[in-house]
Design a protein around this motif. Structure first.
Motif, PDB file in Angstrom:
ATOM      1  N   SER A 178       1.246  -0.851   0.370  1.00  0.00           N
ATOM      2  CA  SER A 178      -0.044   0.352   0.025  1.00  0.00           C
ATOM      3  C   SER A 178       0.381   1.845   0.167  1.00  0.00           C
ATOM      4  N   PHE A 179       1.762   1.163   0.930  1.00  0.00           N
ATOM      5  CA  PHE A 179       2.606   2.432   0.548  1.00  0.00           C
ATOM      6  C   PHE A 179       3.570   2.346  -0.498  1.00  0.00           C
ATOM      7  N   LEU A 180       4.118   1.342  -1.369  1.00  0.00           N
ATOM      8  CA  LEU A 180       4.685   2.200  -3.246  1.00  0.00           C
ATOM      9  C   LEU A 180       3.344   2.384  -4.031  1.00  0.00           C
ATOM     10  N   ALA A 181       1.775   1.410  -3.937  1.00  0.00           N
ATOM     11  CA  ALA A 181       1.120   1.942  -4.252  1.00  0.00           C
ATOM     12  C   ALA A 181       0.801   3.883  -4.890  1.00  0.00           C
ATOM     13  N   ASN A 182      -0.242   3.064  -3.298  1.00  0.00           N
ATOM     14  CA  ASN A 182      -1.043   4.323  -2.826  1.00  0.00           C
ATOM     15  C   ASN A 182      -0.279   5.388  -2.338  1.00  0.00           C
ATOM     16  N   ASP A 183       0.739   5.349  -1.591  1.00  0.00           N
ATOM     17  CA  ASP A 183       1.417   6.393  -0.761  1.00  0.00           C
ATOM     18  C   ASP A 183       1.993   7.203  -2.748  1.00  0.00           C
ATOM     19  N   LEU A 184       2.945   6.491  -2.418  1.00  0.00           N
ATOM     20  CA  LEU A 184       4.024   6.972  -3.464  1.00  0.00           C
ATOM     21  C   LEU A 184       3.777   7.381  -4.899  1.00  0.00           C
ATOM     22  N   GLY A 185       2.603   6.214  -5.170  1.00  0.00           N
ATOM     23  CA  GLY A 185       1.763   6.594  -6.491  1.00  0.00           C
ATOM     24  C   GLY A 185       3.064   5.331  -7.651  1.00  0.00           C
ATOM     25  N   VAL A 186       3.891   4.979  -7.419  1.00  0.00           N
ATOM     26  CA  VAL A 186       4.791   3.937  -7.858  1.00  0.00           C
ATOM     27  C   VAL A 186       4.181   3.000  -7.899  1.00  0.00           C
ATOM     28  N   ASP A 187       4.785   2.224  -9.394  1.00  0.00           N
ATOM     29  CA  ASP A 187       3.599   1.652 -10.772  1.00  0.00           C
ATOM     30  C   ASP A 187       3.685   0.223  -9.643  1.00  0.00           C
ATOM     31  N   TRP A 188       2.516   0.031  -9.685  1.00  0.00           N
ATOM     32  CA  TRP A 188       2.449  -1.438  -8.026  1.00  0.00           C
ATOM     33  C   TRP A 188       3.373  -2.769  -8.980  1.00  0.00           C
ATOM     34  N   ARG A 189       3.116  -2.572 -10.416  1.00  0.00           N
ATOM     35  CA  ARG A 189       3.943  -3.974 -10.691  1.00  0.00           C
ATOM     36  C   ARG A 189       5.801  -4.173 -10.370  1.00  0.00           C
ATOM     37  N   TRP A 190       6.090  -2.265  -9.926  1.00  0.00           N
ATOM     38  CA  TRP A 190       7.553  -3.381  -9.765  1.00  0.00           C
ATOM     39  C   TRP A 190       7.744  -3.513  -8.964  1.00  0.00           C
ATOM     40  N   GLY A 191       6.924  -3.087  -7.715  1.00  0.00           N
ATOM     41  CA  GLY A 191       6.374  -3.972  -5.991  1.00  0.00           C
ATOM     42  C   GLY A 191       6.389  -5.255  -6.728  1.00  0.00           C
ATOM     43  N   ALA A 192       5.418  -5.680  -7.191  1.00  0.00           N
ATOM     44  CA  ALA A 192       5.154  -7.032  -7.440  1.00  0.00           C
ATOM     45  C   ALA A 192       6.485  -7.710  -7.352  1.00  0.00           C
ATOM     46  N   ALA A 193       7.317  -7.632  -9.095  1.00  0.00           N
ATOM     47  CA  ALA A 193       7.977  -8.275  -9.335  1.00  0.00           C
ATOM     48  C   ALA A 193       9.339  -7.848  -8.392  1.00  0.00           C
ATOM     49  N   TYR A 194       9.264  -7.034  -7.486  1.00  0.00           N
ATOM     50  CA  TYR A 194      10.188  -7.093  -6.698  1.00  0.00           C
ATOM     51  C   TYR A 194       9.957  -8.055  -5.809  1.00  0.00           C
ATOM     52  N   PHE A 195       8.673  -8.199  -5.330  1.00  0.00           N
ATOM     53  CA  PHE A 195       8.301  -9.322  -4.700  1.00  0.00           C
ATOM     54  C   PHE A 195       8.941 -10.221  -4.911  1.00  0.00           C
ATOM     55  N   GLU A 196       8.748 -10.902  -6.062  1.00  0.00           N
ATOM     56  CA  GLU A 196       8.775 -11.866  -7.177  1.00  0.00           C
ATOM     57  C   GLU A 196       9.335 -12.424  -6.806  1.00  0.00           C
ATOM     58  N   THR A 197      11.023 -11.292  -7.402  1.00  0.00           N
ATOM     59  CA  THR A 197      12.062 -12.373  -7.277  1.00  0.00           C
ATOM     60  C   THR A 197      13.077 -12.337  -5.562  1.00  0.00           C
ATOM     61  N   ARG A 198      12.145 -11.775  -4.735  1.00  0.00           N
ATOM     62  CA  ARG A 198      12.418 -11.777  -3.312  1.00  0.00           C
ATOM     63  C   ARG A 198      12.362 -13.000  -2.813  1.00  0.00           C
ATOM     64  N   LEU A 199      11.183 -13.127  -2.202  1.00  0.00           N
ATOM     65  CA  LEU A 199      10.123 -14.165  -1.911  1.00  0.00           C
ATOM     66  C   LEU A 199      10.397 -15.589  -2.406  1.00  0.00           C
ATOM     67  N   ALA A 200      10.594 -16.201  -0.944  1.00  0.00           N
ATOM     68  CA  ALA A 200      11.025 -17.554  -0.954  1.00  0.00           C
ATOM     69  C   ALA A 200       9.659 -18.078  -1.501  1.00  0.00           C
ATOM     70  N   ASP A 201       8.170 -17.695  -1.287  1.00  0.00           N
ATOM     71  CA  ASP A 201       7.129 -18.661  -1.394  1.00  0.00           C
ATOM     72  C   ASP A 201       6.385 -17.895  -2.900  1.00  0.00           C
ATOM     73  N   HIS A 202       7.184 -17.257  -3.634  1.00  0.00           N
ATOM     74  CA  HIS A 202       6.197 -16.952  -4.607  1.00  0.00           C
ATOM     75  C   HIS A 202       5.125 -17.240  -5.596  1.00  0.00           C
ATOM     76  N   ASP A 203       3.928 -17.158  -5.329  1.00  0.00           N
ATOM     77  CA  ASP A 203       3.214 -17.895  -6.393  1.00  0.00           C
ATOM     78  C   ASP A 203       2.164 -16.659  -6.847  1.00  0.00           C
ATOM     79  N   PRO A 204       2.814 -17.034  -8.497  1.00  0.00           N
ATOM     80  CA  PRO A 204       2.446 -15.768  -9.807  1.00  0.00           C
ATOM     81  C   PRO A 204       0.856 -15.031  -9.388  1.00  0.00           C
ATOM     82  N   GLY A 205      -0.242 -16.045  -8.978  1.00  0.00           N
ATOM     83  CA  GLY A 205      -1.599 -15.572  -8.195  1.00  0.00           C
ATOM     84  C   GLY A 205      -1.818 -15.115  -7.139  1.00  0.00           C
ATOM     85  N   SER A 206      -0.925 -15.555  -5.401  1.00  0.00           N
ATOM     86  CA  SER A 206      -1.279 -14.626  -5.373  1.00  0.00           C
ATOM     87  C   SER A 206      -0.405 -13.600  -4.431  1.00  0.00           C
TER      88      SER A 206
END
Ligand SMILES: Cc1cc2nc3c(=O)[nH]c(=O)nc-3n(C[C@H](O)[C@H](O)[C@H](O)COP(=O)(O)OP(=O)(O)OC[C@H]3O[C@@H](n4cnc5c(N)ncnc54)[C@H](O)[C@@H]3O)c2cc1C
Length: 516
Positions: free
Chosen positions: A396-424
């Protein structure tokens, strides 16, 4: 004639409740295969409008996956079989192996996400050219896709009606018994597991250039060991996440039975520190080391033997959220991953300029000057895990408060999460960013959340050590150091802008903060 099958393991790295393996094991001879396809590990272009380059996988998930494959291989060897491992393009590897062993059929688990489907199509095409049959199986969700009351196209775009429909008009199939693997066909080089460095590669040349703008936390490319153990894991982590079915089943038993924490899951699930505030099953579910139906059966047994209450219901409720996003992915495909999401919102102007890039990097390093956000992102960077509460807030901070493209954040999670699952992952991000399945405003008041869920600022102290003394002296000040008086900051050794960043937003001016 001998019937020879290949079981291609993908995100179903388990022997229990594995319909793909069970069907493949009907053959006379069976070759179990896993392919480390470079597609999943290097630089990737996001694709679609306003595409960008990012890293598909970081060390946490690469290590977890490698451990999961090693564990599967060990289990198959114990049963007199083996796991053939290849490092390369999946279609090429499978058609070469099918040819080498004279396979009649390749069994695989189909997955609803677009990239997984694209790879599956390439594999199908390559095998069709060789005259090898392909059989697909659905293994990923709690409810089988064929048991959806109105099929995939009829899946509601909001969670509650979806949940009601599966609760009332669907069922959870029983788990499939583990088969005895048939003998291996002919001599095949079983192959070695690639190292993490092999997998993630030291990006060079073109790839390095493409990745240059993608934030990498300090030490992200440092690979201390191929497997996780007490020595190599970050001792601040909630849990030692060791990949593989063996540890997955141990963790399930530990959480549900030994520590008896299921009975209070609903009350504790918003926690931030410690192994047992939630199940921590997500990395194993994502890699398919654990079947959601197995978890369901364990909950049912617990309800029969110990207690059935709101908490036992709630764990299954959360598994239905997971199903919801999987079926949304199946229904909407690539649209779910676009800037405007499934609602096709084009009224939101996502920031993507240089300023946005700088903000994004500060967010990804855990240096926003908002302690609760920084603590959560630093946990992710160090361990590959973050609580659900944390994920909602940093997204919420990245997308709603900073207004940064939410997909950058999601892609960053994809890189870093051990539990990354595309749908979730992408589904939850889209939901928080307001382009998802629910029209309600999903903005979080991050400061209110910080004070409420980390009242003693223990979590901030844990992950932002430069604020630990401040947290001990005055927890509220640790959440809003900019509002603390100078003496309090000086006593705690905090100088904003030097020992800890100034807030990158004006907290008094952020829409929706301080309104609760
Ligand atoms: C922005 C964002 C990104 C996320 N990315 C992922 C992801 O890539 N992979 C992932 O597995 N989960 C993701 N989640 C969902 C959730 O945060 C994690 O599943 C959960 O924190 C994992 O911890 P746990 O296993 O202890 O969960 P528990 O609370 O014990 O829940 C049990 C299981 O239910 C499922 N689950 C719980 N909450 C959700 C949810 N909101 N959506 C979907 N499934 C859920 C998970 O499989 C989880 O393991 C994301 C949430 C947000 C807000």
């Amino acid at each position: 004639m001998t019937d020879t099958a290949i079981c291609w393991f993908r995100t179903d790295l388990r022997l229990h409740d594995n319909p793909t393996l069970a069907a493949a094991a009907d053959a006379d001879e069976l070759l179990p295969v896993y392919v480390f396809d470079p597609y999943w590990f290097g630089a990737a272009d996001y694709g679609g409008p306003a595409s960008f380059t990012y890293r598909k996988c970081g060390t946490h998930r690469a290590r977890f996956l490698r451990e999961s494959v090693a564990d599967l291989r060990a289990s198959l060897r114990e049963r007199g079989s083996d796991l053939v491992v290849r490092d390369g393009d999946a279609a090429t590897a499978l058609s070469t192996l099918a040819d080498a062993v004279g396979a009649d059929t390749v069994h695989l688990a189909t997955h609803p996400a677009p990239e997984e489907r694209a790879i599956e199509r390439r594999v199908r095409d390559a095998l069709a050219d060789d005259g090898v049959a392909v059989e697909t199986h659905w293994t990923h969700t709690l409810h089988h896709v064929d048991d959806l009351p109105s099929g995939v196209e009829g899946v509601d775009d909001t969670f509650t009606p979806f949940k009601q429909s599966v609760e009332n008009d669907s069922r959870v199939r029983e788990t499939v018994a583990e088969p005895s693997p048939p003998s291996l066909p002919g001599p095949v080089d079983v192959g070695d597991l690639p190292t993490i460095t092999d997998l993630l590669g030291a990006a060079d040349g073109d790839e390095r250039e493409r990745l240059d703008r993608w934030p990498e936390p300090d030490g992200a490319d440092r690979v201390e060991a191929e497997t996780t153990d007490d020595e190599t894991a970050d001792d601040r982590a909630v849990l030692l996440f060791v990949g593989g079915e063996t540890r997955a089943l141990e963790r399930l038993a530990e959480y549900v039975w030994e520590r008896d924490r299921l009975r209070e899951y609903k009350e504790t699930r918003n926690g931030l520190l410690g192994a047992d505030y939630s199940s921590k099953l997500s990395p194993w579910l994502a890699a398919g080391c654990l079947s959601p139906r197995r978890v369901y059966e364990e909950v049912e047994r617990y309800e029969a033997e110990r207690v059935a209450n709101d908490s036992t219901y709630w764990l299954v409720f959360e598994l239905r959220w997971r199903d919801f996003f999987a079926f949304q992915t199946a229904k909407h495909g690539a649209t779910l991953f676009r800037p405007g999401g499934i609602r096709g919102r084009d009224d939101l102007q996502w920031r993507r300029n240089e300023g946005a890039e700088a903000d994004f990097r500060a967010w990804a390093r855990g240096e926003t000057g908002i302690p609760f956000v920084d603590a959560n992102v630093r946990e992710l960077n160090a361990t590959g895990y973050m609580s659900n509460r944390g994920r909602q807030n940093v997204a919420s901070f990245l997308a709603n408060d900073l207004g940064v493209d939410w997909r950058w954040g999601a892609a960053y999670f994809e890189t870093r999460l051990a539990d990354h699952d595309p749908g979730s992952n992408y589904g939850n991000w889209a939901y928080v960013a307001g382009v998802g399945n629910d029209s309600r405003d999903r903005s979080f008041d991050v400061l209110w959340q910080a004070h409420n869920y980390d009242a003693d600022a223990e979590y901030v102290a844990h992950w932002v050590p430069e604020l630990a003394s401040l947290a001990a002296a005055d927890p509220d000040a640790a959440h809003e150091p900019w509002a603390a008086d100078e003496a309090t900051l000086a006593d705690a050794g905090v100088t904003l802008g030097e020992t800890y960043p100034e807030p990158m937003v004006d907290p008094d001016a952020v829409d929706g903060w301080g309104e609760d």
